[in-house]
Write an enzyme that holds these catalytic residues in place. Sequence first.
Site, PDB file in Angstrom:
ATOM      1  N   CYS A   1      -6.485 -21.016 -20.481  1.00  0.00           N
ATOM      2  CA  CYS A   1      -5.643 -22.144 -20.374  1.00  0.00           C
ATOM      3  C   CYS A   1      -4.777 -21.866 -18.953  1.00  0.00           C
ATOM      4  O   CYS A   1      -5.082 -21.874 -17.931  1.00  0.00           O
ATOM      5  CB  CYS A   1      -4.871 -22.610 -21.161  1.00  0.00           C
ATOM      6  SG  CYS A   1      -4.195 -24.175 -21.276  1.00  0.00           S
TER       7      CYS A   1
ATOM      8  N   HIS B   1      -9.759 -23.946 -24.943  1.00  0.00           N
ATOM      9  CA  HIS B   1      -9.163 -23.132 -26.430  1.00  0.00           C
ATOM     10  C   HIS B   1     -10.099 -22.876 -26.643  1.00  0.00           C
ATOM     11  O   HIS B   1     -11.020 -23.456 -27.893  1.00  0.00           O
ATOM     12  CB  HIS B   1      -7.972 -23.098 -26.404  1.00  0.00           C
ATOM     13  CG  HIS B   1      -7.410 -23.854 -25.753  1.00  0.00           C
ATOM     14  ND1 HIS B   1      -6.180 -23.236 -25.968  1.00  0.00           N
ATOM     15  CD2 HIS B   1      -6.503 -24.818 -24.728  1.00  0.00           C
ATOM     16  CE1 HIS B   1      -4.730 -23.209 -25.795  1.00  0.00           C
ATOM     17  NE2 HIS B   1      -5.268 -24.570 -23.913  1.00  0.00           N
TER      18      HIS B   1
ATOM     19  N   GLU C   1     -10.421 -20.193 -29.177  1.00  0.00           N
ATOM     20  CA  GLU C   1      -9.536 -20.122 -30.313  1.00  0.00           C
ATOM     21  C   GLU C   1     -10.099 -21.009 -31.419  1.00  0.00           C
ATOM     22  O   GLU C   1      -9.946 -20.951 -32.609  1.00  0.00           O
ATOM     23  CB  GLU C   1      -8.499 -19.174 -30.517  1.00  0.00           C
ATOM     24  CG  GLU C   1      -7.826 -20.318 -29.383  1.00  0.00           C
ATOM     25  CD  GLU C   1      -7.097 -20.208 -28.092  1.00  0.00           C
ATOM     26  OE1 GLU C   1      -5.937 -21.565 -28.255  1.00  0.00           O
ATOM     27  OE2 GLU C   1      -8.099 -20.115 -27.389  1.00  0.00           O
TER      28      GLU C   1
END
Length: 545
Positions: free
Chosen positions: A381, A507, A509
Site C-alpha cells: 500500500c 494488502h 496480508e
Amino acid sequence: MKYIFVTGGVISGLGKGITASSIGRLLKSRGLEVTAIKIDPYLNIDAGTMNPFEHGEVYVLDDGGEVDLDLGNYERFLDISLSSDHNITTGKVYKSVIEKERAGDFLGKTVQIIPHITNEITSRIKSVAESTGADVCIVELGGTVGDIESMPFLEAARQMGSELGKGTNCIFVHTTLVPVMGSVGEQKTKPTQHSVKELRSIGIQPDIIVARSKEPLDYSIRKKISLFCDVPIEAVVSAADANSIYEIPIVLEEQGITDYLLKKMDLPSKCKDLTAWREYLDRILYPMNSVKIALVGKYTNLADSYLSHLEAFHHASAELGTQIDCLFFDSEKIEQDGIPKDLANVDGILIPGGFGNRGVNGKILTAKFARENNIPFLGVCLGFQVATMEIARHLAHLEDANSTEFDPNTKHPVVDLLPDQINVVDKGATMRLGAQKVLITEGSQAEELYGALEISERHRHRYEVNPDYIDKLEAVGWKFTGRSEDGVKMEIGELIDHPFFMASQFHPEFKSRPSKPSPLHLGLLKAAVVRRQRLADRNLHLPSD
C-alpha cells in the site's frame, strides 16, 4: 441454528477473539459449518477512522468492510470470508433504529433501549447467522462484562437465550482472568467469581468458563471455580499462555471442550480431524532455521497495528519451516536519525501501509537502503507508493517526486489522488476498498509467486501511481507487472536486477491463511532465506586470523 456467545470479564485483552476462533476451528474439525460475528460496543459505525495506536489494525473484508481485527482471526482460523454485516457496532445499531424512528416505523411509541435497540441487535445477529447457512454461529461480545457500553448487547444475548433455549441452542462461554499472586505463585479465583457474579446479575449463567492464566490451572483451582460459579468441572477450561495462538485449539481440544459443546448443543460429530492443523503447528513451533525481517512503520509501539502482516509471516514461515524474528523500526526515528546499524543485519525489509506525512521520508530512506544493498524488500500500500517515489527520485532523477498526499505542490506527482476521490468529504468508508481483480503480466515474478495471471486482492487507499509517469519509471527498471482490469491503476511493482524488490498497492496480508500464505510474504521470506544462507556461506569462507 446454534449460537455460542463469548464474553469477557475482569480485564480486556484476555483473548476472547482467539477463544472464539479456536472453538470455531474445533467445531469445523468435527464436520460442522461455522460462522462468526464480532460485536463492538463503540459508537463508531466501523473501525475505518480509528487510530491504529488505540485500536490496532483496521482489517478489510472482501466487500470493503473496515472492521475489527478479530474478524481477521475468524477468517484465518475458520478459512472463510466474512462480510461487513459480521461486525455489529453500537453505531450501526443506533443509526438504524434512529433512521427507522424518523421514517415513522415506531409511530405512537416511545423508542427505548429495551425493546427497540435489543430487538435490532437480535435481528441483526439472526439475519447474519441464518444467511450463511452455518450450523453454528459464534458471537463475540467486545468489551468487558459490567461496561455501560456492553449492556444492551448482553441483554440482547440474554433475550436470545430465553427465546431459543439456554444451554442447548444458546451457549455462553465466559473468559476470565486467574492471576498469580505472591512469591509462592498462588492462583487466585476471586476475580473470576466476581466476574461471573456480574454476568449472573444480568441474567446470564455461563455454560463454560475459559480461565486465562500464565500457567495451567491446578485441579484444586478448577474445582473451586466449578463450585463457586456453578459450572461443571469439565466445563472449566484452562487457557495458559502459549507459544503460538495456533496452539490454542489443541489446548482446548485436549481438555474436552469440543465434546462438551457438541453434547450440550445436541449436535452430531461427523468426523474428528485436526491432523493438518497439528502439522501446521509443528512447523511453527519447530523451525529448521531462522531469518530476521525488519518491519519499518510508524505505529510500531503497538504490534496489533500490523497484526495481519505478523500472521502472514507465521503462515509463510510454516510453509518453509523457517522462524521469522520480526524487528520493529520506527520510520519517524529513521527520518530524524538516518538508517540504524541494526537494519544492515536483517535478511528482509517490509514497509507496510499507513496514512499521513509523519515518518514517510524515513520509509523512503529505508526503501533506498534496501535497493542499494540488495536486501529483499516488500512494500504494501503506502510501501508501494514509497518505493515508487524512491525510484522516481534516485533512478529516474525526478528530484522532487512525491505524492500529492504529502506535497500538493510537488513538481512530479508520481503518486496522486484517485479522480473519484477529489470531491470526497466524508472520511469513513470512502476509500478504494475491498477485493478487486488484478491482472498479472505473463512471465513476471508476480506470476511465478501467484501461479496465476488473474487474482483478487483487498484494497484500502485513496492515492494511486500517476499513469503519466509509468513510462519513465519502467524505463529505469521499475516494472508494473500487476494492473487493474481497466489497466489504469498500478497494482504490483517489481525491480529488475534485484534479488527481491517488490511492492503491491493492495494488502496481500488480509487474505493470507495458515494453509495458504500470502504469495508476496512467502516470496520475501524465500529471498530472505537465500540471503541469510549466502551471508553464512561467506562468513564460513572468510580467512581466519
